[in-house]
Design an enzyme around this catalytic site. Sequence first.
Site, PDB file in Angstrom:
ATOM      1  N   GLU A  11      -6.813  -7.627  -1.226  1.00 42.38           N
ATOM      2  CA  GLU A  11      -7.414  -7.609   0.117  1.00 42.38           C
ATOM      3  C   GLU A  11      -8.883  -7.253  -0.002  1.00 42.38           C
ATOM      4  O   GLU A  11      -9.223  -6.083  -0.162  1.00 42.38           O
ATOM      5  CB  GLU A  11      -6.730  -6.577   1.028  1.00 42.38           C
ATOM      6  CG  GLU A  11      -5.356  -6.968   1.487  1.00 42.38           C
ATOM      7  CD  GLU A  11      -4.781  -5.992   2.525  1.00 42.38           C
ATOM      8  OE1 GLU A  11      -5.561  -5.214   3.109  1.00 42.38           O
ATOM      9  OE2 GLU A  11      -3.556  -6.030   2.729  1.00 42.38           O
TER      10      GLU A  11
ATOM     11  N   GLU B  13       0.823  -1.213   0.000  1.00 45.99           N
ATOM     12  CA  GLU B  13       0.000   0.000   0.000  1.00 45.99           C
ATOM     13  C   GLU B  13       0.856   1.261   0.000  1.00 45.99           C
ATOM     14  O   GLU B  13       0.617   2.197   0.765  1.00 45.99           O
ATOM     15  CB  GLU B  13      -0.961  -0.011   1.202  1.00 45.99           C
ATOM     16  CG  GLU B  13      -1.906  -1.199   1.204  1.00 45.99           C
ATOM     17  CD  GLU B  13      -3.071  -1.042   2.184  1.00 45.99           C
ATOM     18  OE1 GLU B  13      -2.963  -0.255   3.131  1.00 45.99           O
ATOM     19  OE2 GLU B  13      -4.104  -1.707   1.971  1.00 45.99           O
TER      20      GLU B  13
END
Length: 726
Positions: A253, A184
């Site tokens: 995710e 991320e």
Amino acid sequence: MWRMPRIKILLLLLFIFSCVCSSIRAAVSYDDKAIIINGRRRILMSGSIHYPRSTPEMWPGLIKKAKDGGLDVIQTYVFWNGHEPSPGKYNFEGRYDLVKFIKLIQEAGLYVNLRIGPYVCAEWNFGGFPVWLKYVPGMSFRTDNEPFKVAMERFTAKIVNMMKSEELFEPQGGPIILSQIENEYGPVEWDIGAPGKAYTKWAAQMANGLKTGVPWIMCKQEDAPDPMIDTCNGFYCEKFTPNKPYKPKMFTELWTGWFTEFGGPVPTRPVEDIAYAVARFIQNNGSFVNYYMYHGGTNFGRTAGGLFITTSYDYDAPIDEYGLLNEPKWGHLRDLHTAIKLIEPALVSAYPTVTYPGKNQEIHVFQAKSGGCAAFLSNFDPQVSAKITFGNSQYDLPPWSISILQDCKDEVFNTATVKAPSTQKKMTTVASFDWQSYDEEAPSSDDSDTFSMSGLYEQLNVTRDASDYLWYLTEIDISPNEEFLKNGQFPELTVMSAGHALHVFINNQLAGTVWGSLKNTKITFSQNVKLRAGVNKISMLSVSVGLANVGTHFENYNIGILGPITLKGLDDGTRDLTKQQWSYKVGLKGERLSLHTLDGSSSVEWLQGSFVAQKQPLTWYKTTFNAPKGDAPLALDMNGMGKGQIWVNGEGVGRYWPANKAHGNCDKCSYAGIYNENKCNQYCGEPSQRWYHVPRSWLRPTGNFLVIFEEWGGNPDWITLVQRTT
Ligand SMILES: *[C@@H]1O[C@H](CO)[C@@H](O)[C@H](O)[C@H]1NC(C)=O
Ligand SMILES: *[C@@H]1O[C@H](CO)[C@@H](O)[C@H](O)[C@H]1NC(C)=O
């Protein structure tokens, strides 16, 4: 003429054939449609199980349940601070036996997505970074910084080489089909600009240079350089497109719930909406979905990070914290996976044709040239059900749902029609305890094992996270002529701390406690304090509750009492205590004596029977117990206690804090409509976490040693051992 015996020809042919085969086999690649394994495009269903969040004894059962649930892949982060607790000293034992975990997945016939990071976020202490890294000279985290890059490359290479030497990458015959570098990073790069861009490029090159033979992914990284695949994390990802037309659309995710913080309610996410998010992603060209988490597990010991994160990391995942099926979530997703498997041939061979039969309705048809056909019928309306005509049939769709049609005809699944049975979870008391107690007294600045200086030290700099606890100790002299000694208007002590909790003792008496929250970690103690004429002892216990896991400049991350500290209402006004002489003591006396172990505990006298401390801050409790019969998972019910830590047979169960009640909104929950983590909360007004998982494998049949350190004061007689059943 010499003739080769027939058997030899056969063997030779077999040899040539097997070479050809293994060269096809020896490949994981990708195109715009999907990850390609052994020459075959795959729609892959994946689930996150983090190995240190359960025990090696639990791993085979969890992996089997993942396989039975229809998963193809298990995804895990790699936890740097667990593997390298001090520089160059590695740990791959017990819960950190990564190779064993991967080999168990391989034995079960599943693939692995290895997210090396080594920054992992993950609600894990310091985002997975070893705290010692903060003190490497010149260190600046997650940016174009030489010391950081050297350390990151060294650890990443260490893991890749370990996987290679165990032949765990798919081209070697192993289960690992994907690896991840960084985590991320996109939003951070956006924040910091040029050095962030340079770092992204470097990370991609470095990872590629390690030649794993399988693709690398970078999640939430829009500018992931080729050949890295940029991927999506979120509750929904159907609108995501990878940064190049030749990369597959991957959902690394899909959040099956959310984490719990001490002081917050327990989030849940309805399975109808999870199935909807999966179907919506796949009907829009998605080919890889990973559930974060599939089994959340437990933040044992002091591994929880991200500030105020509970010890439970259940995440409302399909397999619950204890390793039991969370039904109907597990079963409904298994049914979804069965449906997706039925239509996989069509999905990997065609792009969808989309039509719009009505408002909030869509039909996605995958018509393969080979003849296979699959269709998705969608009703996006969160309130109203729909009748959709398709082919020669009419289909009824509940609100906010998608139906999957095999052969573009037979409805094999609807996301909102749950057929899997629900189960009730129960916690049944199986034992109570007979406690002994030991007082942990507030230390004095003249104790031998303290050190002093003028002014305030930052906490992490002193403790290096060897303990949650740091004592700040000083003395103040009060003249017998002070007015407040006569009128009883005691002066006000104000202490500013960067977090996370603070207990203030005046002359060994607890004057008060303050604590923060995930959103507001900074705390201020401000209270009138009972001082007397002469020397007064001020002893403040600053407590961390897990280190930050999000962000960039971890090198600047601070905790503890940074000041100012003032005493207001004396005859000469306000006294500034910030710069005066302060003494420090790292950790608790009980920690230094290892009271959590049987050996250590015998070094002090414990109080028994009616002398056992009740509602007294800073108290150690110990007891022994026998393991209940059977194999039902066990937990400690800590209701009645305040805040502290638990150990069983020397193993850290985790931080407990049932006195921190859940604030928030626990309105009625509907699966329909856009989900967010504030939507389907539970346990408002109750402890954020009441039960604490004690793994069966930590127990012997008899004489298990249970130790608790209580900070606030509580009633240990309420603590029970419970058994979880469904
Ligand atoms: C699927 O991918 C193809 C090829 O990139 C593209 O043309 C099409 O618009 C995509 N369809 C959807 C529904 O995303
Ligand atoms: C950290 O500790 C060292 C001594 O151990 C000290 O010199 C330094 O000033 C401290 N830094 C901070 C930010 O407290």
